[in-house]
Motif scaffolding. Structure first.
Motif, PDB file in Angstrom:
ATOM      1  N   ALA A 305       0.819  -1.213   0.000  1.00 32.09           N
ATOM      2  CA  ALA A 305       0.000   0.000   0.000  1.00 32.09           C
ATOM      3  C   ALA A 305       0.850   1.259   0.000  1.00 32.09           C
ATOM      4  CB  ALA A 305      -0.935  -0.007   1.208  1.00 32.09           C
ATOM      5  N   ARG A 306       2.115   1.161   0.417  1.00 33.47           N
ATOM      6  CA  ARG A 306       3.008   2.318   0.426  1.00 33.47           C
ATOM      7  C   ARG A 306       3.900   2.387  -0.813  1.00 33.47           C
ATOM      8  NH1 ARG A 306       3.465   0.387   5.831  1.00 33.47           N
ATOM      9  NH2 ARG A 306       5.475  -0.576   5.335  1.00 33.47           N
ATOM     10  N   LEU A 307       3.717   1.450  -1.738  1.00 33.88           N
ATOM     11  CA  LEU A 307       4.584   1.375  -2.908  1.00 33.88           C
ATOM     12  C   LEU A 307       3.810   1.688  -4.181  1.00 33.88           C
ATOM     13  CD1 LEU A 307       6.496  -1.942  -2.085  1.00 33.88           C
ATOM     14  CD2 LEU A 307       7.386   0.383  -1.871  1.00 33.88           C
ATOM     15  N   ARG A 308       4.556   2.173  -5.176  1.00 35.83           N
ATOM     16  CA  ARG A 308       4.019   2.319  -6.520  1.00 35.83           C
ATOM     17  C   ARG A 308       4.468   1.123  -7.362  1.00 35.83           C
ATOM     18  NH1 ARG A 308       6.535   7.656  -8.592  1.00 35.83           N
ATOM     19  NH2 ARG A 308       8.334   6.574  -7.692  1.00 35.83           N
ATOM     20  N   ALA A 309       3.812   0.982  -8.526  1.00 37.63           N
ATOM     21  CA  ALA A 309       4.137  -0.159  -9.382  1.00 37.63           C
ATOM     22  C   ALA A 309       5.598  -0.126  -9.820  1.00 37.63           C
ATOM     23  CB  ALA A 309       3.216  -0.171 -10.600  1.00 37.63           C
ATOM     24  N   ILE A 310       6.118   1.071 -10.122  1.00 35.71           N
ATOM     25  CA  ILE A 310       7.496   1.170 -10.627  1.00 35.71           C
ATOM     26  C   ILE A 310       8.522   0.975  -9.524  1.00 35.71           C
ATOM     27  CG2 ILE A 310       6.830   2.655 -12.548  1.00 35.71           C
ATOM     28  CD1 ILE A 310       7.874   5.027 -10.947  1.00 35.71           C
ATOM     29  N   ASP A 311       8.095   1.047  -8.235  1.00 37.17           N
ATOM     30  CA  ASP A 311       9.061   0.898  -7.139  1.00 37.17           C
ATOM     31  C   ASP A 311       9.620  -0.511  -7.054  1.00 37.17           C
ATOM     32  OD1 ASP A 311       8.706   3.529  -6.456  1.00 37.17           O
ATOM     33  OD2 ASP A 311       7.169   3.112  -4.954  1.00 37.17           O
ATOM     34  N   ILE A 312       8.822  -1.522  -7.448  1.00 35.53           N
ATOM     35  CA  ILE A 312       9.289  -2.915  -7.367  1.00 35.53           C
ATOM     36  C   ILE A 312       9.421  -3.524  -8.752  1.00 35.53           C
ATOM     37  CG2 ILE A 312       8.429  -3.347  -5.046  1.00 35.53           C
ATOM     38  CD1 ILE A 312       5.941  -4.542  -6.221  1.00 35.53           C
ATOM     39  N   THR A 313       9.394  -2.678  -9.799  1.00 33.12           N
ATOM     40  CA  THR A 313       9.594  -3.142 -11.167  1.00 33.12           C
ATOM     41  C   THR A 313      11.076  -3.129 -11.499  1.00 33.12           C
ATOM     42  OG1 THR A 313       7.433  -2.315 -11.862  1.00 33.12           O
ATOM     43  CG2 THR A 313       9.044  -2.687 -13.591  1.00 33.12           C
ATOM     44  N   HIS A 314      11.525  -4.123 -12.254  1.00 37.76           N
ATOM     45  CA  HIS A 314      12.917  -4.167 -12.698  1.00 37.76           C
ATOM     46  C   HIS A 314      13.239  -2.891 -13.479  1.00 37.76           C
ATOM     47  CE1 HIS A 314      16.527  -5.492 -14.841  1.00 37.76           C
ATOM     48  NE2 HIS A 314      16.634  -6.452 -13.924  1.00 37.76           N
ATOM     49  N   PRO A 315      14.408  -2.276 -13.229  1.00 31.54           N
ATOM     50  CA  PRO A 315      14.726  -0.995 -13.909  1.00 31.54           C
ATOM     51  C   PRO A 315      14.591  -1.060 -15.421  1.00 31.54           C
ATOM     52  CG  PRO A 315      16.326  -1.457 -12.179  1.00 31.54           C
ATOM     53  CD  PRO A 315      15.468  -2.674 -12.288  1.00 31.54           C
ATOM     54  N   ASP A 316      14.918  -2.198 -16.027  1.00 32.47           N
ATOM     55  CA  ASP A 316      14.843  -2.290 -17.486  1.00 32.47           C
ATOM     56  C   ASP A 316      13.414  -2.352 -18.004  1.00 32.47           C
ATOM     57  OD1 ASP A 316      17.583  -2.298 -17.472  1.00 32.47           O
ATOM     58  OD2 ASP A 316      17.774  -4.475 -17.679  1.00 32.47           O
ATOM     59  N   ASP A 317      12.420  -2.605 -17.124  1.00 33.28           N
ATOM     60  CA  ASP A 317      11.026  -2.736 -17.556  1.00 33.28           C
ATOM     61  C   ASP A 317      10.152  -1.578 -17.111  1.00 33.28           C
ATOM     62  OD1 ASP A 317      11.699  -5.106 -18.706  1.00 33.28           O
ATOM     63  OD2 ASP A 317      10.919  -6.378 -17.106  1.00 33.28           O
ATOM     64  N   ILE A 318      10.749  -0.547 -16.508  1.00 31.07           N
ATOM     65  CA  ILE A 318       9.948   0.583 -16.030  1.00 31.07           C
ATOM     66  C   ILE A 318       9.305   1.325 -17.190  1.00 31.07           C
ATOM     67  CG2 ILE A 318      10.093   2.839 -14.902  1.00 31.07           C
ATOM     68  CD1 ILE A 318      12.099   1.666 -12.962  1.00 31.07           C
ATOM     69  N   GLU A 319      10.059   1.581 -18.251  1.00 31.59           N
ATOM     70  CA  GLU A 319       9.527   2.356 -19.368  1.00 31.59           C
ATOM     71  C   GLU A 319       8.406   1.622 -20.086  1.00 31.59           C
ATOM     72  OE1 GLU A 319      10.075   5.452 -20.140  1.00 31.59           O
ATOM     73  OE2 GLU A 319      11.415   5.591 -18.397  1.00 31.59           O
ATOM     74  N   VAL A 320       8.569   0.315 -20.304  1.00 27.94           N
ATOM     75  CA  VAL A 320       7.508  -0.418 -20.987  1.00 27.94           C
ATOM     76  C   VAL A 320       6.250  -0.485 -20.119  1.00 27.94           C
ATOM     77  CG1 VAL A 320       8.205  -2.699 -20.125  1.00 27.94           C
ATOM     78  CG2 VAL A 320       7.007  -2.511 -22.300  1.00 27.94           C
ATOM     79  N   THR A 321       6.411  -0.540 -18.786  1.00 30.71           N
ATOM     80  CA  THR A 321       5.248  -0.514 -17.897  1.00 30.71           C
ATOM     81  C   THR A 321       4.520   0.821 -17.990  1.00 30.71           C
ATOM     82  OG1 THR A 321       6.372  -2.043 -16.387  1.00 30.71           O
ATOM     83  CG2 THR A 321       4.490  -0.821 -15.523  1.00 30.71           C
ATOM     84  N   LYS A 322       5.292   1.924 -17.929  1.00 24.96           N
ATOM     85  CA  LYS A 322       4.672   3.244 -18.047  1.00 24.96           C
ATOM     86  C   LYS A 322       3.962   3.405 -19.389  1.00 24.96           C
ATOM     87  CE  LYS A 322       7.812   5.831 -15.008  1.00 24.96           C
ATOM     88  NZ  LYS A 322       8.828   6.917 -14.962  1.00 24.96           N
TER      89      LYS A 322
END
Length: 781
Positions: A305-322
């Motif tokens: 509840a204190r985290l965003r989706a990108i906080d626990i996403t692998h750095p290489d997959d942050i852009e594709v998630t966004k």
């Protein structure tokens, strides 16, 4: 109100059947994946694995899959070859089962669901999910079957908290029910039924939710009666208004209870879903996450509840998630599906298959502008880490198989060349020996012939290397004391090291012996050492270590695999430039080299690989660019002491005029062999045709005292001739010669009663000693 009640009930049934269909699909996908893994058991059975081992293997695969009660593999004839059940099912045949016959004529990755059946192993009712097994060429090889626990699904239906009179049925696509569950009801059932059916994605099944209209309309009827009575009495009995109002409030309380029950049902689905289910704001915090997602990533609900989706996403997959979330927010699509990596709480990577949909938008103070301030998303995440690892492992095994096939083809070609070359060398060295015996010491002619025979010896060693490369050069093995041989090879290597390279030697296997050839150990060390020196152009440390180790279980190395036994591990490591990844996978390929033209042949590591595989060992390579390379060579050892060394004799043993039948399809070798045999005191009878030699034996079986025959001949091979001689005259000694011998040939020769196998090119001493052994029993009498 009646229509609304029926419509609400239909929507509820639709939601229930959809959710249960999704859960059923997820459960059966796990079963299908289990069947794909269990399908490899058919290969295990071909190589003779015991039934107990296969049973334990299948039971181990069933761990964590409670919906499967039994896992079975059947061959193409329908006979059970393995089962997770303890009972012996070898006499059971399922060829008559309709699902077996369907898969037998299907194509590709076909899957079949059976009608309700009775298990042939334990006689319990169940139904089966089966997949087709086929070879690489598409030939049908059998089926893998999972018998499903019907109670697993019934218990799930029971936990959904269905209303009384509600029935859940699992159907085949032809409408035949497999499992049916009815929520008990106190009132009798009517004839009119409402039903909703949803297909189970990926399987020939459907979920049907049914409810009797008499239960659905019970509240409506009560309400309608109340309204009619109230309307009829409102003019006469004012007091009834209060009573009717109370009845209405009670009805509303029942609706509230129904809503609460519905919420509990959906909460059960959310909490028990086998995949991760998330509710979150776009580009913001998680709102809800089910236990499956918490277990998948190791975070608690409060932490998420204190985290965003990108906080626990692998750095290489942050852009594709966004990017995918932006597509949902802007309305370019209603849902997206993609693969992404999460970072587990302990740091390891978790691969997931994500499916995200935009549900609705929440409006804040800026609602007057018509622009939503927040977007609500719902997502499902399936952990596919193991599946991707399995696929990667399968690709690596396929690459190794293709490489092995290439090496086998090259080895066959090299062995054929070596066979023909040995025949030529036999004539050169044989006549060279004879020429040396008649030339005087110190004459120019003797010097010329001596140089010729030395060149022939070098050619013979080259053929030995070719035969070793073709994995056919090892014919007879002796006990080799490994540590002195390794120490001797290191001394030879030490003399070639430049001053900039330091040698670090650690030998701790003085009690280790191996069945093989000491020359092969020299070749392994010299080739690995030479490569290590080449990898350190600026100098460094070359380490060589020998230690005895124990493998308690089968182990797969980067090149080869070994079983459970004692090994000696030879380590050659350097502090050089390392091996790039694109080069590492090709280093054992024949003729592959990174050196400049003229500096290397590309056969060194191929030769090492061939020797190690011939010994039944394996090679493990560890390297990092700029940090050096380490080769660990594992060779099986034996505790038997080495065979005593036999000193050469000053004079060769001679015969007493025994008649020796000589057979070879090479004219030169027959002429040479007759001269050598005559010189050794035997009476030779040479034949250039194995058929003609056999006819001579049939005509006079007692005429000959021994037979020397070549193996590779166009009409009748040496082994075939030996087999005929064994039936004609069992006690006649037979000596087999081959320019392309291997352990298989030696085994076959022993089975046919051959006295010994000699490797071409033959020396006069080889023939003399072999004949002496053949006639030794006779002379002792």
């Amino acid at each position: 109100m009646r229509n609304v009640t029926l419509a609400d009930n239909e929507r509820e049934l639709s939601s229930i059947s959809s959710a249960i269909a999704e859960q059923t699909a997820q459960s059966l996908q796990g079963v299908e994946l289990l069947l794909r893994r269990a399908a490899v058991l058919t290969d295990v059975e071909r190589v003779g694995t015991s039934s107990s081992t296969s049973t334990e293997f299948l039971r181990g695969q069933m761990g964590g899959v409670p919906q499967v009660r039994e896992l079975t593999v059947a061959d193409a004839s329908g006979k059970l070859i393995a089962s997770s059940a303890a009972a012996d099912g070898s006499a059971i045949n399922i060829a008559a089962r309709p699902y077996f016959q369907y898969l037998e004529h299907a194509k590709g990755d076909a899957i079949a669901i059976s009608e309700p059946i009775t298990s042939m192993v334990d006689g319990k009712p169940t139904f089966a999910i089966a997949i087709r097994l086929e070879s690489d060429s598409g030939r049908f090889e059998g089926v893998a079957i999972a018998l499903i626990e019907e109670d697993y699904f019934r218990n799930f239906y029971r936990e959904v908290d269905l209303q009384p009179g509600t029935q859940i049925r699992l159907l085949r696509t032809n409408g035949e029910p497999i499992i049916a569950y009815l929520q008990p009801a106190s009132a009798p059932m009517g004839k009119r039924i409402q039903s909703v059916t949803h297909l189970v994605h990926g399987f020939p099944l459907a979920i049907q939710a049914l409810r009797n209209e008499s239960f659905v309309l019970a509240d409506w009827r009560a309400f309608a009666i109340n309204v009619l009575v109230r309307t009829a009495l409102i003019a006469t009995v004012i007091a009834m208004l209060a009573f009717l109002l109370i009845k209405l409030l009670r009805s509303l309380q029942g609706v509230i209870e129904q809503l609460r029950s519905s919420e509990q049902r959906w909460r059960a689905v959310f909490e028990h879903a086998p995949v991760g289910v998330l509710v979150l704001h776009a580009h913001s915090n998680y709102l809800m996450a089910n236990p499956a997602f918490e277990r998948m990533l190791g975070y608690s609900r409060e932490e998420l509840a204190r985290l965003r989706a990108i906080d626990i996403t692998h750095p290489d997959d942050i852009e594709v998630t966004k990017s995918n979330i932006d597509d949902l927010v802007t309305g370019r699509c209603d849902s997206v599906r993609f693969q992404k990596r999460y970072l587990h709480r302990d740091g390891h990577v978790v691969w997931t298959d994500m499916s995200i949909a935009r549900v609705f938008a929440i409006y804040g103070p800026a609602a007057q502008s018509g622009r939503p301030t927040e977007h609500m998303l719902i997502a499902t995440a399936e952990d596919i880490t193991q599946r991707l690892d399995d696929e990667d492992r399968r690709r690596r095994l396929e690459d190794q198989l293709r490489q092995s096939q290439k090496l086998e083809a090259l080895g066959t070609f090299a062995g054929g060349v070596a066979h023909d070359f040995n025949n030529i060398l036999g004539a050169i060295l044989g006549y060279g020996e004879r020429a040396l015996s008649v030339l005087g010491e110190g004459t120019p002619e003797r010097r010329y012939v001596d140089q010729m025979t030395r060149a022939g010896d070098r050619a013979r060693l080259l053929v030995e290397r070719i035969l070793t490369f073709s994995r056919s050069g090892m014919t007879a093995r002796v006990h080799v004391h490994l540590q002195p041989v390794v120490a001797e090879a290191i001394e030879l290597l030490k003399g070639t090291l430049p001053a900039t390279i330091k040698l670090d030697v650690r030998l701790d296997a003085d009690d280790a012996f191996a069945m093989g050839d000491a020359t092969h150990m020299h070749q392994i060390i010299m080739n690995l050492g030479s490569n290590a020196v080449h990898a350190m152009p600026q100098g460094g440390v070359l380490g060589v270590a020998l230690v005895r180790v124990r493998s308690g279980a089968p182990v797969s190395f980067s090149h080869g695999a070994v079983g459970s036994r004692d090994f000696v591990r030879l380590t050659v490591k350097d502090t050089g430039i390392g091996i790039p990844a694109d080069v590492l996978e090709r280093i054992f390929n024949p003729f592959f080299t990174t050196r400049r033209a003229g500096e290397g042949t590309g056969l060194g590591l191929s030769l090492v690989d061939g020797i190690v595989r011939e010994y039944g060992g394996g090679i493990d390579v560890q390297t990092a660019p700029g940090e050096g390379t380490r080769f660990d060579v594992y060779l099986p050892v034996t505790d038997a002491p080495p065979a005593p060394h036999e000193h050469g004799r000053e004079s060769l043993p001679h015969g007493d005029g025994q008649v020796v039948l000589l057979v070879d399809d090479e004219d030169t070798l027959v002429t040479l062999g007759e001269e050598v045999l005559a010189e050794l005191g035997y009476e030779p009878v040479g034949f250039r045709s194995s058929i003609a030699a056999w006819e001579a034996l049939v005509t006079g079986p007692n005429r000959f005292d021994a037979v020397i025959t070549d193996q590779t001949m166009p009409e009748l091979t040496g082994l075939a001739l030996a087999a005929r001689i064994r039936t004609l005259r069992p006690g006649l000694p037979v000596i087999l010669c081959s320019g392309f011998s291997n352990t298989t040939l030696e085994r076959d020769a022993r089975e046919e009663g051959v006295l010994t196998v000699l490797r071409k090119p033959l020396r006069q001493a080889d023939i003399a000693e072999a004949l002496a052994r053949a006639f030794k029993p006779a002379s002792s009498h």
